[in-house]
Design an enzyme around this catalytic site. Structure first.
Site, PDB file in Angstrom:
ATOM      1  N   HIS A 266       0.830  -1.211   0.000  1.00  0.00           N
ATOM      2  CA  HIS A 266       0.000   0.000   0.000  1.00  0.00           C
ATOM      3  C   HIS A 266       0.872   1.270   0.000  1.00  0.00           C
ATOM      4  O   HIS A 266       0.718   2.145  -0.856  1.00  0.00           O
ATOM      5  CB  HIS A 266      -0.919  -0.028   1.229  1.00  0.00           C
ATOM      6  CG  HIS A 266      -1.846   1.143   1.346  1.00  0.00           C
ATOM      7  ND1 HIS A 266      -3.172   1.066   0.978  1.00  0.00           N
ATOM      8  CD2 HIS A 266      -1.653   2.411   1.781  1.00  0.00           C
ATOM      9  CE1 HIS A 266      -3.747   2.243   1.179  1.00  0.00           C
ATOM     10  NE2 HIS A 266      -2.843   3.076   1.673  1.00  0.00           N
ATOM     11  N   GLU A 267       1.793   1.345   0.948  1.00  0.00           N
ATOM     12  CA  GLU A 267       2.633   2.545   1.054  1.00  0.00           C
ATOM     13  C   GLU A 267       3.567   2.661  -0.157  1.00  0.00           C
ATOM     14  O   GLU A 267       3.846   3.764  -0.617  1.00  0.00           O
ATOM     15  CB  GLU A 267       3.434   2.539   2.360  1.00  0.00           C
ATOM     16  CG  GLU A 267       2.584   2.538   3.638  1.00  0.00           C
ATOM     17  CD  GLU A 267       1.519   3.631   3.700  1.00  0.00           C
ATOM     18  OE1 GLU A 267       1.725   4.727   3.122  1.00  0.00           O
ATOM     19  OE2 GLU A 267       0.456   3.389   4.321  1.00  0.00           O
ATOM     20  N   HIS A 270       1.680   4.402  -2.857  1.00  0.00           N
ATOM     21  CA  HIS A 270       1.723   5.863  -2.680  1.00  0.00           C
ATOM     22  C   HIS A 270       3.085   6.397  -3.146  1.00  0.00           C
ATOM     23  O   HIS A 270       3.165   7.423  -3.818  1.00  0.00           O
ATOM     24  CB  HIS A 270       1.551   6.224  -1.201  1.00  0.00           C
ATOM     25  CG  HIS A 270       0.141   6.160  -0.688  1.00  0.00           C
ATOM     26  ND1 HIS A 270      -0.883   6.895  -1.246  1.00  0.00           N
ATOM     27  CD2 HIS A 270      -0.420   5.481   0.347  1.00  0.00           C
ATOM     28  CE1 HIS A 270      -2.015   6.663  -0.564  1.00  0.00           C
ATOM     29  NE2 HIS A 270      -1.762   5.801   0.391  1.00  0.00           N
ATOM     30  N   GLU A 296      -4.866   7.551  -3.086  1.00  0.00           N
ATOM     31  CA  GLU A 296      -5.368   6.288  -2.558  1.00  0.00           C
ATOM     32  C   GLU A 296      -5.673   5.316  -3.708  1.00  0.00           C
ATOM     33  O   GLU A 296      -5.571   4.100  -3.540  1.00  0.00           O
ATOM     34  CB  GLU A 296      -6.600   6.566  -1.696  1.00  0.00           C
ATOM     35  CG  GLU A 296      -6.909   5.524  -0.647  1.00  0.00           C
ATOM     36  CD  GLU A 296      -5.846   5.328   0.434  1.00  0.00           C
ATOM     37  OE1 GLU A 296      -4.941   6.190   0.576  1.00  0.00           O
ATOM     38  OE2 GLU A 296      -5.918   4.301   1.121  1.00  0.00           O
TER      39      GLU A 296
END
Ligand code: ZN
Length: 507
Positions: A266-267, A270, A296
């Site tokens: 997820h990170e 980003h 997101e």
């Protein structure tokens, strides 16, 4: 027209603000990673000092005069020329910053610090009474904040605009209502099936191997470790100190394999967005992701659409088994794939699965609007929260800790604009992925071979490189021909989870 001297001066001033902001980000990163506890007081003061200097520079009337002087140059350019985008975004930032009186900002920061402090003690103690007076004042400050932007259609709009520029409460409310209507029967059908056994994820997995495997995965996805690094924190996040230094943090749970792995992906999602912004924008306000929702969309795309897909694990599962032979050698791929996609009605947003997650977000968004409209009083919020959990998710929080006290957002920030980006991101992630698939139908096949370059290059070309030069809606319209649309997202969930749970999903 020639490059006007005012543009050179504007860029120099913006670069100075950018450098100070990146310095503050570095101090923040250090505070949550390596700073000894003794450093806390001085660090708080240093960040406050930097914040004050940044604000003074942002609202300096010289910037306003430079922007005025550049208007005719801006109008002589095509709207998507980098200089036109820079002047447009710099003006937006300047107009926002100058509308908010310095005294209000000071009052707000002081209140937020006090409110966060009370919440951090009240949550473990389940002490709802302690936070309610603070929440009242936060609501009052949030309304006053909106009033600095008169002419809005809904009082939440100025707050939403800060995170998701150009989005409106009425549009989002409609989109979310349509999504909720599709999700509730889907959740009912899925949870009527026998629950998936995910015990294979709940064995002992040493942190060092989890870390090494995560690094292997995100390196393959395209996170550039020569322009970033990964450290351990309590709450995972992404931060950047320049376009060539974009960092992520992760936390590990020895008894939950999915937790660190999916938050790392997820990170990294980003971070790949920020690493993919054109270097030409470095030092300007264009050097950032364009909205909370678009950001997101990228973290969720890599985490869920890619990272929780069967092709992804066809490639990575044998490697994961080799990393954890004692734990996984006898667990078939299908068992693992089902475990990482288990759907269940639950209380905690950040632990929710892909299908129920948005119900947690929509509920919070609706409550924010009701609070701001004045149709819901703060004193009634804790009970209304429980009612919505019962009706939307079929679970009743046993206490306030896992009820209205669970998210930091309303206790460390304003009410309004805090949550919609998560679900906007999910919706957009599928619109963008579908568009990439139309251009490159073999992407799933490539993913099964551990190749992610085509997908990443497509995202870089259509999303990342533009930074803030294009708004989220511009990007969607360019690549999909339409604005925000929930139907592709619902279709994706029905397809994936219909197959996973062996059910025929009603359209
Ligand atoms: Zn995120």
């Amino acid at each position: 027209m020639n490059h006007p001297p005012q543009l050179t001066e504007l860029k120099a001033r913006l670069h100075e603000i950018y450098d100070l902001e990146m310095t503050a980000a570095l101090l923040n990163w250090d505070q949550t990673t390596y700073m000894p506890p003794g450093g806390a007081v001085a660090r708080g003061r240093q960040l406050a000092t930097l914040g004050r200097i940044i604000h003074e520079k942002q609202v300096d009337p010289v910037i306003g005069r430079l922007l005025d002087a550049l208007r005719s140059y801006e109008e002589s350019l095509p709207p998507d020329a980098p200089d036109a985008a820079l002047i447009r975004v710099a003006r937006r930032d300047y107009e926002r910053a100058t509308r908010i009186p310095a005294a209000f900002t000071a009052e707000l920061y002081q209140h937020m610090a006090a409110s966060y402090d009370v919440w951090s003690r009240a949550r473990p103690a389940n002490d709802i009474g302690a936070v309610l007076p603070y929440l009242e004042r936060t609501l009052d400050l949030s309304r006053r904040f909106a009033e600095f932007f008169p002419g809005y259609e809904h009082i939440a709009d100025p707050l939403i605009d800060m995170a998701d520029y150009g989005m409106r409460a009425t549009t989002i409310r409609q989109v979310f209502a349509e999504l909720r209507q599709g999700l509730i029967p889907l959740v009912e059908q899925i949870t009527a099936q026998p629950p998936i056994d995910d015990s294979c994820l709940r064995q002992f997995f040493p942190k060092e191997q989890q870390l090494a495997f995560g690094v292997e995965v995100i390196t393959a996805l395209g996170y550039d470790f020569t322009r970033g690094r990964q450290d351990t924190t309590l709450h995972p996040f992404m931060t950047k100190f320049s376009l060539n230094d974009v960092r992520i943090t992760t936390r590990f749970d020895d008894h939950d394999l999915g937790s660190a792995l999916f938050s790392t992906i997820h990170e990294a999602g980003h971070a790949m967005y920020e690493q993919g912004i054109t270097l030409e924008f470095e030092g300007t306000p264009l050097a950032s992701g364009t909205s909370a929702g678009m950001h997101e969309s990228q973290s969720r795309l890599w985490e869920n659409i890619v990272g929780r897909s069967r092709p992804f694990w066809e490639h990575f599962y044998p490697r994961l088994q080799a990393t954890f032979p004692n734990q996984l050698a006898h667990v078939p791929l299908e068992t693992f794939y089902r475990a990482i996609n288990r759907v269940e009605r639950s209380l905690i947003r950040v632990e929710a699965d892909e299908v129920t997650y948005n119900l947690h977000v929509i509920l919070r968004f609706d409550l924010e609007l009701a609070l701001l409209e004045g149709t819901l009083a703060v004193r009634d919020l804790p009970e209304v929260w429980h009612e919505r959990y019962r009706s939307d998710l079929g679970v009743t929080p046993p206490d306030y800790r896992d009820g209205v006290l669970q998210d930091v957002h309303w206790y460390g920030g304003l009410i309004g604009g805090a949550f919609q980006g998560y679900t906007l991101g999910n919706i957009m992630s599928v619109q963008l992925f579908d568009a990439a698939l139309r251009d490159h139908p073999d992407i799933p096949h490539q993913i099964a071979q551990g190749r992610f370059d085509t997908l990443r290059a497509w995202m870089r070309e259509h999303v990342y490189r533009h930074g803030r030069a294009l708004d989220a809606d511009d990007i969607l319209r360019r690549v999909t021909g339409k604005s925000l649309d929930v139907q592709p997202y619902l279709a994706y969930l029905r397809r994936k989870y219909g197959e996973l749970y062996h059910i025929a999903i009603d359209a």
